[in-house]
Design an enzyme around this catalytic site. Structure first.
Site, mmCIF file in Angstrom:
data_model
loop_
_atom_site.group_PDB
_atom_site.id
_atom_site.type_symbol
_atom_site.label_atom_id
_atom_site.label_comp_id
_atom_site.label_asym_id
_atom_site.label_seq_id
_atom_site.Cartn_x
_atom_site.Cartn_y
_atom_site.Cartn_z
ATOM 1 C CB SER A 69 -1.198 0.484 1.238
ATOM 2 O OG SER A 69 -2.137 -0.924 1.129
ATOM 3 C CE LYS A 72 -3.979 0.856 -1.190
ATOM 4 N NZ LYS A 72 -4.713 0.020 0.640
ATOM 5 C CE1 TYR A 196 -4.894 -1.375 -4.173
ATOM 6 C CE2 TYR A 196 -5.715 -4.273 -4.000
ATOM 7 C CZ TYR A 196 -5.160 -2.815 -3.240
ATOM 8 O OH TYR A 196 -4.653 -2.286 -2.501
ATOM 9 C CE1 TYR A 248 -4.796 1.140 4.312
ATOM 10 C CE2 TYR A 248 -2.890 0.594 5.485
ATOM 11 C CZ TYR A 248 -3.414 0.736 5.060
ATOM 12 O OH TYR A 248 -2.855 -0.199 3.765
ATOM 13 C CB VAL A 266 0.343 -5.908 4.035
ATOM 14 C CG1 VAL A 266 -1.159 -5.180 4.849
ATOM 15 C CG2 VAL A 266 -0.279 -6.017 3.166
HETATM 16 N N1 GLN Z 1 -2.177 -5.377 -1.825
HETATM 17 C C1 GLN Z 1 -2.952 -5.071 -0.660
HETATM 18 C C2 GLN Z 1 -4.057 -5.236 -0.577
HETATM 19 O O1 GLN Z 1 -5.329 -4.953 -1.015
HETATM 20 C C3 GLN Z 1 -2.337 -3.764 0.053
HETATM 21 C C4 GLN Z 1 -2.464 -3.768 1.519
HETATM 22 C C5 GLN Z 1 -1.753 -3.349 3.027
HETATM 23 O O2 GLN Z 1 -0.589 -2.523 2.443
HETATM 24 N N2 GLN Z 1 -2.619 -2.431 4.016
HETATM 25 O O3 GLN Z 1 -5.126 -6.320 0.566
#
Ligand code: GLN
Length: 318
Positions: A69, A72, A196, A248, A266
């Protein structure tokens, strides 16, 4: 505590790395994505790119990991470049207070995700990037953008991670279909998710990631070419979103403990931006219960304490 002028950054990152290496409580590696479940939780790396072009690093700073993420931030930057502030009709900019993959707010808020850093918001951003492109071209655009920001053509996408995520990404598929039912996804869901998942599967080292974040400490300027990647206003706003939404439902805690805009993933990576001063990347694969790197967060807390880099610290009024 005011900002420390000329802190000995190499000594600081060496000390933090030695401290982190000795820690037992590392959290849990994400296991819902097959490619991530296999990563050794003992890794720890840190890299700092400073405003004057220096790089300080320690630990596993040259080992590539899945940025997940953290991507993003780069995807949002591209989408804003394409559609500008019109993006904010389709994605909000408020903290969600919910897990990164939560669906609960989407019903009450009519398919408009709270912000671009939760999964739902990032999936809308992927949809925007896909406009006028085939999926492969959109993925290529993201990769080229990140390579250019980092000044490093060795950055690549780990196709195994992307594939594994596509095979197990039921929640993301649910989010995308749900938003499509509200008209907030324009392209076929499989294509949007393809973009994505590949963006999340970008594999980068701490040094590459810290370098890719430099434009956000430099008011949007590309550190090598001097051109504006984004305007100063937009860079400030992206940093503000990182501060409020980058972790988050752990964003408040991160602001409380570290006080620097940051975006986690993650894979265990975190990118932080200290405006005018530094771009920082840390990586440790073990996660806390909110899906943010346990040791990465702790290392940044120690770094902020040692340097006075919290954005809430006293600044020289000039
Ligand atoms: N690719 C992961 C997902 O979509 C990204 C989530 C993350 O890094 N928090 O679940």
């Amino acid at each position: 505590m005011p900002v420390t002028v000329n802190p000995d950054l190499q000594a600081i990152v060496d000390r933090i790395t030695a401290d982190m290496r000795g820690r037992e409580d590392r959290g849990k590696v994400a296991d819902y994505i097959p490619g991530l479940a296999r990563v050794d939780p003992r890794h720890f790396g840190i890299a700092i790119a400073t405003h004057d072009g220096r790089i300080f690093s320690a630990g596993d700073a040259t080992t590539a990991f899945s940025i997940q993420s953290v991507s993003k931030v780069f995807a949002l930057t591209i989408a804003l470049g394409k559609v500008g502030d019109a993006l904010w009709k389709r994605v909000g900019r408020e903290p969600s207070g919910n897990a990164f993959n939560s669906i609960v707010q989407l019903e009450a808020e009519q398919g408009i995700p709270r912000n671009p850093f939760i999964n739902a918001g990032a999936i809308v951003v992927s949809d925007v990037i896909l406009s006028g492109h085939r999926p492969r071209e959109a993925i290529g655009e993201i990769l080229r953008f990140v390579r250019d920001l980092a000044g490093d053509d060795d950055i690549s996408i780990d196709d195994d991670v992307a594939r594994g995520e596509a095979e197990t990404g039921y929640r993301n598929a649910a989010l995308a279909h749900y938003m499509r039912s509200f008209g907030n996804i324009e392209h076929p869901v499989e294509q949007v998710l393809g973009v994505y998942f590949h963006q999340c599967a970008l594999a980068m080292t701490c040094i590459q990631l810290a370098k890719a974040g430099r434009f956000l400490m430099l008011e949007g300027q590309h550190p090598e070419s001097g051109f504006n990647v984004v305007s100063p206003t937009r860079a400030r706003r992206i940093n503000a979103l990182m501060m409020m939404c980058g972790h988050y439902d752990g964003s408040g805690e991160f602001a409380f403990r570290v006080g620097i805009p940051g975006k986690s993933g993650v894979g265990g990576g975190i990118l932080c931006v200290v405006p005018g001063i530094a771009s920082i990347a840390v990586w440790s694969p073990g996660l806390n219960e909110r899906g943010n790197s346990t040791l990465g967060s702790l290392a940044l807390e120690k770094l902020a304490a040692a340097t006075g880099w919290s954005i809430f610290n006293e600044r020289d009024p000039g």
